[in-house]
Design an enzyme around this catalytic site. Structure first.
Site, PDB file in Angstrom:
ATOM      1  CG  ASP A  86      45.495  55.336 -12.739  1.00  0.00           C
ATOM      2  OD1 ASP A  86      46.241  56.315 -12.964  1.00  0.00           O
ATOM      3  OD2 ASP A  86      45.059  55.068 -11.612  1.00  0.00           O
ATOM      4  CG  ASP A 125      48.126  59.953  -8.705  1.00  0.00           C
ATOM      5  OD1 ASP A 125      47.986  61.099  -8.229  1.00  0.00           O
ATOM      6  OD2 ASP A 125      48.005  58.931  -8.016  1.00  0.00           O
TER       7      ASP A 125
HETATM    8  N1  GLY Z   1      47.085  56.263  -7.992  1.00  0.00           N
HETATM    9  C1  GLY Z   1      48.463  56.138  -8.051  1.00  0.00           C
HETATM   10  C2  GLY Z   1      49.141  56.041  -6.742  1.00  0.00           C
HETATM   11  O1  GLY Z   1      48.624  55.494  -5.792  1.00  0.00           O
HETATM   12  O2  GLY Z   1      50.233  56.500  -6.679  1.00  0.00           O
END
Ligand code: GLY
Length: 382
Positions: free
Chosen positions: A103, A164
């Site tokens: 992320d 994601d």
């Molecule tokens: N990990 C990103 C979300 O929870 O959307």
């Protein structure tokens, strides 16, 4: 929701008014919360994820992103101050290997890279490039995917990739632009091709987690992740896919990514209820009414991005669907009280969590970004 087409004059008026409401709301909110790193809220007051055990959380760049968007829009210095404080705090994560998961895009594009884009600040550029290097280092060449998370609680996650991550790839595209070194872009493109092949199903629904064999790269299984079940359709994952594939098209020009974004978008539009209120999972049981407003806001941003590459009735359809989602949020899910910190109600982190339907900072970020896209005032950060 099927075939939504829009009247541009009326929409322009509504979007401009909503932008004014955002300024009235976010100016006092920024003054009250300048030094915080908000994630959720309690009784209308933002929490603070600044502490060493919380600063690694994946959502910690969104407040910085909101502040850059608002500074770009208004020139009010409070927004810039808050953005720079956010950047400085989140920078600490660079030296925290366990928290440096995939992320990095969410963590650093919206503060350090935004700062570099705005001011050409050298330290901000270094921060972004170090984060991009770490993200590139998570690439598994056997499976052509970027590893999502580090191991936790004894779970072997070496082969995990998640949908994601499509939204983290713009950090790599940016790094290639800035350094003129194509390696970052090559890794992002390979990951996106793998995601198109293994995450997106024939009907345009997507799975959240795919587990690959980390040695051979072979597909092992898909997992439910934050959605209802394996084989279901987590709405925020769908949103990451629409926006993420559209962005990979923007940065590579590879038509396969545009086609994939379109396919996932068509599935989303066909699945969104007539109310415009988005469920946590498009395949959750009919008796379950749990919502995720953040998924609605992210989907809207993705649809507007996608519409930008298309023409005529098709572009109108995606843009009109985005407007419908954002208007529904404005009318039914936004808290416009300037004394209350959060903006969007009824966001949900994961279907099987004990708690649902609260405020989440990324819901606020994407609602703001969606409105600014419509008014033409966005500071593009992806
Ligand atoms: N990990 C990103 C979300 O929870 O959307």
């Amino acid at each position: 929701m099927k075939n939504f087409v829009s009247d541009n004059t009326e929409i322009g008026k509504w979007a401009a008014e909503t932008q004014q409401k955002l300024i009235r709301k976010l100016l006092p909110t920024a003054r009250r919360n300048r030094d915080k790193v908000p994630f959720r809220s309690c009784d209308g007051v933002f929490d603070d994820y600044s502490a060493p055990d919380k600063i690694g959380w994946w959502t910690n760049g969104f407040w910085g992103g909101m502040m850059w968007q608002m500074f770009h829009l208004t020139g009010e210095t409070i927004f810039r101050e808050a953005a720079l404080i956010n950047e400085e705090k989140v920078r600490a994560v660079l030296m925290d290997y366990e928290n440096m998961d995939h992320d990095s895009g969410f963590r650093f594009l919206l503060n350090a890279v935004a700062h570099y884009r705005h001011d050409h600040d050298d330290r901000a550029k270094d921060t972004g490039l170090l984060a991009a290097s770490n993200l590139a280092g998570r690439y598994n060449p056997a499976g052509r995917f970027i590893r999502a998370w580090n191991d936790s609680g004894g779970e072997d996650r070496r082969g995990y990739a998640i949908i994601d991550c499509m939204m983290n790839l713009p950090l790599l595209y940016w790094a290639s632009e800035v350094t003129s070194d194509p390696r970052f872009r090559m890794i992002a493109r390979e990951h996106a091709l793998t995601a198109a092949e293994y995450f997106v199903r024939e009907d345009g629904s997507v799975c959240h987690i795919v587990d690959f064999d980390c040695e051979t790269g072979a597909f092992r299984r898909s997992l439910a992740g934050q959605g209802y079940a394996a084989g279901s359709s987590w709405s925020r994952g769908q949103a990451w896919a629409v926006y993420g594939f559209a962005l990979s098209y923007r940065h590579t020009g590879d038509i396969r990514f545009l086609d994939t974004a379109r396919k996932v978008a068509d599935y989303c539009i066909a699945s969104i209820p007539d109310s415009g209120l988005v469920p946590v999972d498009y395949r959750q049981p009919e008796t379950v009414l749990l919502e995720d407003s953040s998924a609605a806001a992210i989907t809207a941003c993705g649809l507007i991005e996608l519409a930008g590459y298309l023409e005529g009735a098709e572009a109108d359809h995606y843009r009109g669907s985005a407007v419908f989602l954002l208007r529904t949020l404005d009318e039914k899910r936004c808290c416009w009280d300037p004394e209350t910190d959060f903006l969007l109600e009824k966001c949900t982190s994961a279907y099987h969590d004990g708690e649902h339907e609260f405020s989440l900072i990324y819901g606020d970020y994407y609602f703001l970004e969606g409105i600014l896209k419509l008014t033409g005032s966005e500071f593009f950060l992806w």
